[in-house]
Design a protein around this motif. Sequence first.
Motif, PDB file in Angstrom:
ATOM      1  N   MET A   1      22.073  76.701 114.147  1.00  0.00           N
ATOM      2  CA  MET A   1      20.812  75.960 114.084  1.00  0.00           C
ATOM      3  C   MET A   1      20.695  74.980 115.242  1.00  0.00           C
ATOM      4  O   MET A   1      19.606  74.835 115.843  1.00  0.00           O
ATOM      5  N   ASN A   2      21.782  74.327 115.580  1.00  0.00           N
ATOM      6  CA  ASN A   2      21.757  73.410 116.726  1.00  0.00           C
ATOM      7  C   ASN A   2      21.479  74.152 118.031  1.00  0.00           C
ATOM      8  O   ASN A   2      20.776  73.634 118.920  1.00  0.00           O
TER       9      ASN A   2
ATOM     10  N   LEU B   1      29.598  77.497 106.709  1.00  0.00           N
ATOM     11  CA  LEU B   1      28.537  76.506 106.801  1.00  0.00           C
ATOM     12  C   LEU B   1      28.529  75.835 108.183  1.00  0.00           C
ATOM     13  O   LEU B   1      27.462  75.539 108.731  1.00  0.00           O
ATOM     14  N   SER B   2      29.713  75.621 108.723  1.00  0.00           N
ATOM     15  CA  SER B   2      29.785  75.002 110.049  1.00  0.00           C
ATOM     16  C   SER B   2      29.174  75.904 111.118  1.00  0.00           C
ATOM     17  O   SER B   2      28.508  75.434 112.048  1.00  0.00           O
TER      18      SER B   2
ATOM     19  N   LYS C   1      27.148  68.801 121.421  1.00  0.00           N
ATOM     20  CA  LYS C   1      28.329  68.494 120.613  1.00  0.00           C
ATOM     21  C   LYS C   1      29.561  68.255 121.469  1.00  0.00           C
ATOM     22  O   LYS C   1      30.289  67.277 121.290  1.00  0.00           O
TER      23      LYS C   1
ATOM     24  N   ASN D   1      25.368  75.684 110.829  1.00  0.00           N
ATOM     25  CA  ASN D   1      24.870  74.449 111.448  1.00  0.00           C
ATOM     26  C   ASN D   1      24.929  74.534 112.968  1.00  0.00           C
ATOM     27  O   ASN D   1      24.011  74.066 113.673  1.00  0.00           O
ATOM     28  N   GLU D   2      25.995  75.143 113.478  1.00  0.00           N
ATOM     29  CA  GLU D   2      26.116  75.301 114.928  1.00  0.00           C
ATOM     30  C   GLU D   2      25.028  76.216 115.477  1.00  0.00           C
ATOM     31  O   GLU D   2      24.439  75.946 116.531  1.00  0.00           O
TER      32      GLU D   2
END
Length: 280
Positions: free
Chosen positions: A96-97, A89-90, A131, A93-94
């Motif tokens: 997508m960012n 999941l991380s 990030k 999300n990364e």
Amino acid sequence: MLTVPLNIPGYDLYYDQNLISCLTSIPDAPLEALKLSSTFLYLAATGMLIIMNKIQPSQRTEEQRNASRLFKQLETEIKTKIATGNPTLSYVNEAMNKVLALDRAYPLPNNGVMLEKFPAKTEPAVWWPKKRRTLSKGKNDNNGDKALNLNKALAIAGPLLTGLGAVGSAFIASSPHNSWAMVLGVMGGAMGSVVNTIQHGGQVGMVFEMYRSNAGFFKMMQESIESNLNERDVDSRENGEAFEMKVALQLGRSLSELRDVATSSSRLGNDIKEFGSKLF
């Protein structure tokens, strides 16, 4: 009274001054048509230059080329991650960012969110998430500033010169301003053509975008190196040898060449005789 005799057998005909004035005024009609057409052509050229200079086609093309390359690179990275194992999941999300950051760096629409073509100062293109971004400030790209200033000056000068040409054309044959109006019309059109050729034929906008993109590439490498070195958790750092190899590949060099450049840079300071990257 000025008269012009016409020798017609058996008949003497004289033209008075009023008739002669009417005859001599006949060439004014083509001149008026030429003046109006020249003025309208100059105005049309001015409008087109304003639109073209706002969009900057050469710079726009370079932006789309960079965006296509970076999106393709990100697509390949995501496909490789999916093929080699289950993405967490991380990682999703990364990814997508990264997509959102890339979309902010290179927005494709021509209006609304289009990139500012003449910003107040040159900033590197940033297409990666914030990030792990460091707070260090890099050096300004003086070459990029020069390209930006030149592009901005040419974008202003082109429509201004053609506009002056339109004004000059409108006052042609208007005594007593005929001479300067003619010079202004001819010189304005000629100089406007030269300026437009230099800006769009020389693709100054594309040169500025290349500087901006290359500055972004080196800024990304700088932040990546600093982030890896400043990571307090040793287990979270990348392997030193693998990271060094990755930096060398990104610069288009072998490990030995990279170390030679680093040695030369540390010995000579900023006065080095070659660029760090062989790719740009």
